[in-house]
Design a protein around this motif. Structure first.
Motif, PDB file in Angstrom:
ATOM      1  N   MET A   1      42.853  41.524  22.132  1.00  0.00           N
ATOM      2  CA  MET A   1      43.783  40.525  22.063  1.00  0.00           C
ATOM      3  C   MET A   1      43.386  39.217  22.760  1.00  0.00           C
ATOM      4  N   ASN A   2      43.426  38.157  22.068  1.00  0.00           N
ATOM      5  CA  ASN A   2      43.018  36.939  22.560  1.00  0.00           C
ATOM      6  C   ASN A   2      44.244  36.315  23.586  1.00  0.00           C
ATOM      7  N   THR A   3      43.835  36.160  24.792  1.00  0.00           N
ATOM      8  CA  THR A   3      45.018  35.776  25.796  1.00  0.00           C
ATOM      9  C   THR A   3      44.222  34.310  26.498  1.00  0.00           C
ATOM     10  N   LEU A   4      43.346  33.646  25.791  1.00  0.00           N
ATOM     11  CA  LEU A   4      42.889  32.362  26.296  1.00  0.00           C
ATOM     12  C   LEU A   4      44.124  31.447  25.924  1.00  0.00           C
ATOM     13  N   ASP A   5      44.314  30.628  26.925  1.00  0.00           N
ATOM     14  CA  ASP A   5      45.305  29.524  26.803  1.00  0.00           C
ATOM     15  C   ASP A   5      44.853  28.708  25.474  1.00  0.00           C
ATOM     16  N   GLU A  41      37.958  35.949  24.636  1.00  0.00           N
ATOM     17  CA  GLU A  41      38.330  36.846  25.627  1.00  0.00           C
ATOM     18  C   GLU A  41      37.328  36.765  27.037  1.00  0.00           C
ATOM     19  N   ALA A  42      36.159  36.698  26.675  1.00  0.00           N
ATOM     20  CA  ALA A  42      35.007  36.482  27.854  1.00  0.00           C
ATOM     21  C   ALA A  42      35.476  35.181  28.666  1.00  0.00           C
ATOM     22  N   LEU A  43      35.907  34.148  27.982  1.00  0.00           N
ATOM     23  CA  LEU A  43      36.205  33.066  28.583  1.00  0.00           C
ATOM     24  C   LEU A  43      37.416  33.422  29.556  1.00  0.00           C
ATOM     25  N   HIS A  44      38.336  33.652  28.767  1.00  0.00           N
ATOM     26  CA  HIS A  44      39.746  33.976  29.469  1.00  0.00           C
ATOM     27  C   HIS A  44      39.315  34.678  30.892  1.00  0.00           C
ATOM     28  N   ARG A  45      38.588  35.980  30.578  1.00  0.00           N
ATOM     29  CA  ARG A  45      38.575  36.820  31.710  1.00  0.00           C
ATOM     30  C   ARG A  45      37.547  36.108  32.936  1.00  0.00           C
ATOM     31  N   THR A  46      36.719  35.215  32.500  1.00  0.00           N
ATOM     32  CA  THR A  46      35.809  34.616  33.419  1.00  0.00           C
ATOM     33  C   THR A  46      36.839  33.444  34.399  1.00  0.00           C
ATOM     34  N   LEU A  47      37.682  32.683  33.561  1.00  0.00           N
ATOM     35  CA  LEU A  47      38.672  31.609  34.280  1.00  0.00           C
ATOM     36  C   LEU A  47      39.596  32.497  34.910  1.00  0.00           C
ATOM     37  N   THR A  48      40.084  33.662  34.562  1.00  0.00           N
ATOM     38  CA  THR A  48      41.219  34.214  35.446  1.00  0.00           C
ATOM     39  C   THR A  48      40.586  34.996  36.700  1.00  0.00           C
ATOM     40  N   THR A  49      39.394  35.591  36.366  1.00  0.00           N
ATOM     41  CA  THR A  49      38.890  36.381  37.726  1.00  0.00           C
ATOM     42  C   THR A  49      37.755  35.574  38.618  1.00  0.00           C
ATOM     43  N   SER A  58      23.927  42.450  21.521  1.00  0.00           N
ATOM     44  CA  SER A  58      23.191  43.824  21.319  1.00  0.00           C
ATOM     45  C   SER A  58      24.046  45.140  21.595  1.00  0.00           C
ATOM     46  N   ARG A  59      24.680  45.102  22.540  1.00  0.00           N
ATOM     47  CA  ARG A  59      25.845  46.185  22.860  1.00  0.00           C
ATOM     48  C   ARG A  59      27.351  46.098  22.148  1.00  0.00           C
ATOM     49  N   GLN A  60      27.696  44.963  21.726  1.00  0.00           N
ATOM     50  CA  GLN A  60      28.985  44.892  21.459  1.00  0.00           C
ATOM     51  C   GLN A  60      29.893  44.906  22.259  1.00  0.00           C
ATOM     52  N   GLU A  61      29.660  44.707  23.500  1.00  0.00           N
ATOM     53  CA  GLU A  61      30.662  44.797  24.473  1.00  0.00           C
ATOM     54  C   GLU A  61      30.644  43.621  25.399  1.00  0.00           C
ATOM     55  N   TYR A  62      31.854  43.671  26.128  1.00  0.00           N
ATOM     56  CA  TYR A  62      31.947  42.455  27.543  1.00  0.00           C
ATOM     57  C   TYR A  62      30.936  43.224  28.488  1.00  0.00           C
ATOM     58  N   TRP A  63      30.403  42.497  29.464  1.00  0.00           N
ATOM     59  CA  TRP A  63      29.772  42.639  30.372  1.00  0.00           C
ATOM     60  C   TRP A  63      30.091  41.401  31.911  1.00  0.00           C
ATOM     61  N   VAL A  64      30.387  41.906  32.738  1.00  0.00           N
ATOM     62  CA  VAL A  64      30.697  41.152  33.893  1.00  0.00           C
ATOM     63  C   VAL A  64      29.150  41.122  34.622  1.00  0.00           C
ATOM     64  N   LYS A  65      28.812  40.069  34.749  1.00  0.00           N
ATOM     65  CA  LYS A  65      27.476  39.693  35.322  1.00  0.00           C
ATOM     66  C   LYS A  65      27.472  40.418  36.848  1.00  0.00           C
ATOM     67  N   GLY A  66      26.679  41.380  37.070  1.00  0.00           N
ATOM     68  CA  GLY A  66      26.537  41.944  38.330  1.00  0.00           C
ATOM     69  C   GLY A  66      27.449  43.269  38.444  1.00  0.00           C
ATOM     70  N   GLU A  67      28.233  43.657  37.628  1.00  0.00           N
ATOM     71  CA  GLU A  67      28.711  45.096  37.754  1.00  0.00           C
ATOM     72  C   GLU A  67      28.168  46.020  37.963  1.00  0.00           C
ATOM     73  N   THR A  68      27.009  46.051  37.173  1.00  0.00           N
ATOM     74  CA  THR A  68      26.225  47.302  37.330  1.00  0.00           C
ATOM     75  C   THR A  68      24.802  47.057  38.355  1.00  0.00           C
ATOM     76  N   SER A  69      24.287  45.650  38.252  1.00  0.00           N
ATOM     77  CA  SER A  69      23.165  45.366  39.135  1.00  0.00           C
ATOM     78  C   SER A  69      23.459  44.998  40.547  1.00  0.00           C
ATOM     79  N   GLY A  70      24.772  44.395  40.876  1.00  0.00           N
ATOM     80  CA  GLY A  70      25.119  44.052  42.154  1.00  0.00           C
ATOM     81  C   GLY A  70      24.672  42.622  42.178  1.00  0.00           C
ATOM     82  N   ASN A  71      24.123  42.036  41.073  1.00  0.00           N
ATOM     83  CA  ASN A  71      23.972  40.393  41.245  1.00  0.00           C
ATOM     84  C   ASN A  71      24.984  39.588  40.648  1.00  0.00           C
TER      85      ASN A  71
END
Length: 123
Positions: A1-5, A41-49, A58-71
């Protein structure tokens, strides 16, 4: 669902897959850290968090930079270029930005050895 302004979404010029490239720079040094892809959606998540969130082609999914690496990338600014087809993220990077462990994804493979003096080429 697109929640971007809708006011922001209407300014974006996406590729056929609905994506825009995001150039990521360091807020302290201005260095280019990496390039990734974002959809609405990625932009919306970035702007809100305040955490850089991308779409992995390649993985066809969202990823938050540092979620697994800590970076983690803490977003200070998001800018849109004049054509609306490229984003610029200015971030505070914790740890290396590149998955190889390098500070940036542009540390290796410098191509400047093939660049000639532009004034020589013009003559």
């Amino acid at each position: 669902m697109n929640t971007l302004d809708p006011a922001i979404a209407s300014r974006l010029t996406r590729n056929p897959e609905g994506l825009l490239p995001a150039v990521v720079t360091d807020s302290d040094t201005g260095a280019v850290l990496m390039v990734a892809w974002m959809d609405d959606e990625a932009l919306h998540r970035t702007l809100t968090t305040g955490r850089a969130t991308y779409w992995s082609r390649s993985r066809q999914e969202y990823w938050v930079k540092g979620e697994t690496s800590g970076n983690v990338q803490w977003v200070h600014e998001v800018r849109l270029d004049c054509d609306g087809d490229t984003l610029l993220l200015v971030v505070r990077q914790e740890g290396p930005a590149c998955h190889t462990g390098a500070t940036t994804c542009f540390d290796a493979d410098k191509l400047d050895a093939v660049i000639t003096d532009p004034q020589e080429s013009a003559s």
